[in-house]
Write a protein that holds these residues in place. Structure first.
Motif, short mmCIF file in Angstrom:
data_model
loop_
_atom_site.label_atom_id
_atom_site.label_comp_id
_atom_site.label_asym_id
_atom_site.label_seq_id
_atom_site.Cartn_x
_atom_site.Cartn_y
_atom_site.Cartn_z
N VAL A 164 -5.55 2.64 19.98
CA VAL A 164 -5.83 1.20 20.04
C VAL A 164 -6.83 0.85 21.13
N GLU A 165 -6.70 1.43 22.29
CA GLU A 165 -7.62 1.09 23.38
C GLU A 165 -9.05 1.47 23.04
N ARG A 166 -9.25 2.61 22.39
CA ARG A 166 -10.60 2.99 21.96
C ARG A 166 -11.14 2.01 20.92
N LEU A 167 -10.28 1.59 20.01
CA LEU A 167 -10.69 0.66 18.97
C LEU A 167 -11.06 -0.70 19.56
N ARG A 168 -10.29 -1.16 20.53
CA ARG A 168 -10.54 -2.47 21.12
C ARG A 168 -11.79 -2.49 22.01
N ALA A 169 -12.23 -1.32 22.43
CA ALA A 169 -13.42 -1.24 23.28
C ALA A 169 -14.72 -1.39 22.50
N ALA A 170 -14.66 -1.25 21.19
CA ALA A 170 -15.87 -1.30 20.36
C ALA A 170 -16.32 -2.74 20.12
N ASP A 171 -17.64 -2.91 19.91
CA ASP A 171 -18.19 -4.22 19.56
C ASP A 171 -18.08 -4.49 18.07
N VAL A 172 -18.04 -3.44 17.28
CA VAL A 172 -17.86 -3.57 15.83
C VAL A 172 -17.29 -2.25 15.33
N LEU A 173 -16.42 -2.34 14.33
CA LEU A 173 -15.74 -1.17 13.78
C LEU A 173 -16.05 -1.01 12.29
N ILE A 174 -16.35 0.20 11.89
CA ILE A 174 -16.41 0.57 10.47
C ILE A 174 -15.16 1.40 10.21
N VAL A 175 -14.35 1.00 9.23
CA VAL A 175 -13.10 1.71 8.94
C VAL A 175 -13.12 2.15 7.49
#
Length: 254
Positions: A164-175
């Motif tokens: 979660v912490e890595r995901l929240r650090a991003a400006d935009v996510l491709i999943v």
């Protein structure tokens, strides 16, 4: 215009490059290459190899190199890669990703952009790598070195929660996810950043061609955007545009 004509006559400029500067595109026997798209739209013109012959792919790649300094080719076959290798000179760097079926070529004097933004590409499992790699290639051309967060499928929610912490650090996510396509919805409920869902055609039986994943993402209870099945290019381009806006905003605030 006279300067362009003189440069062509002197061999300093190819006819294709001169045409692209005048019209915004270059005409070849394989079709028109939109050399001005990157400046006009912010997204590089990509050459879709599927449906084209290897000779057409290589001709368009050469035109892209002449007019833009680089080329991005998607959905390539081994025959396409071989044709491009024969077409370009030895100074051109060619990067072929077999799994993502992409090819990126650059002239030695081409200077790629660099964006100050954090983009992460998230996959549910190894089967999602092809779409993820295609998105990664687009982001690379647009100036983004994306982080990969892999194998966090919802079969065990702990695999997502410990990232979660890595995901929240991003400006935009491709999943990217196949099967029922639940992963992007779960991720979107955990972060405050834009999420772009990519349904993947992995699975079997009813909906196993990606339609179940697409339907699930379109019905997401959490707010996110969705591209078409296996559309890694579209997801990468969209994330790249967000990254460019973020980068520009950071530059203006300094």
């Amino acid at each position: 215009m006279r300067e362009l004509l003189e440069a062509v006559a002197a061999g300093e400029l190819s006819p294709a490059e001169a045409e692209s500067r005048l019209r915004g595109y270059a005409t070849t026997g394989a079709g028109r290459f939109d050399a001005g798209r990157e400046k006009r739209r912010g997204v590089p013109e990509a050459i879709l190899a599927a449906g084209k012959s290897p000779s057409e792919v290589s001709a368009l790649t050469r035109t892209a190199l002449e007019t833009a300094g680089h080329a991005l080719v998607t959905r390539v076959s081994e025959a396409d890669v071989a044709a491009v290798a024969e077409e370009v000179d030895g100074e051109v760097t060619v990067d072929h990703d077999e799994r993502g079926r992409t090819l990126v070529a650059q002239r030695p004097n081409y200077e790629p952009p660099t964006l100050d933004a954090d983009v992460a590409i998230v996959t549910g499992g190894t089967a999602d790598a092809a779409a993820a790699n295609e998105a990664d290639a687009v982001l690379e051309v647009m100036g983004v070195d994306a982080e990969r967060v892999e194998d966090v499928g919802v079969a065990h929610l702990g695999r997502v929660l410990d990232q979660v912490e890595r995901l929240r650090a991003a400006d935009v996510l491709i999943v990217a996810a196949g099967r029922e396509g639940a992963l992007p919805t779960v991720v979107a409920g955990l972060v405050d950043t834009p999420v772009i869902g990519v349904p993947v055609s992995s699975g079997y039986g009813h909906g196993g061609d990606g339609t179940a994943a697409l339907a699930g993402m379109l019905q997401s209870c959490t707010v996110m955007s969705v591209v078409n099945v296996d559309a890694g290019f579209v997801a990468g381009a969209q994330a790249g545009l967000v990254a460019r806006a973020v980068s520009n905003a950071r530059g203006q605030s300094e």
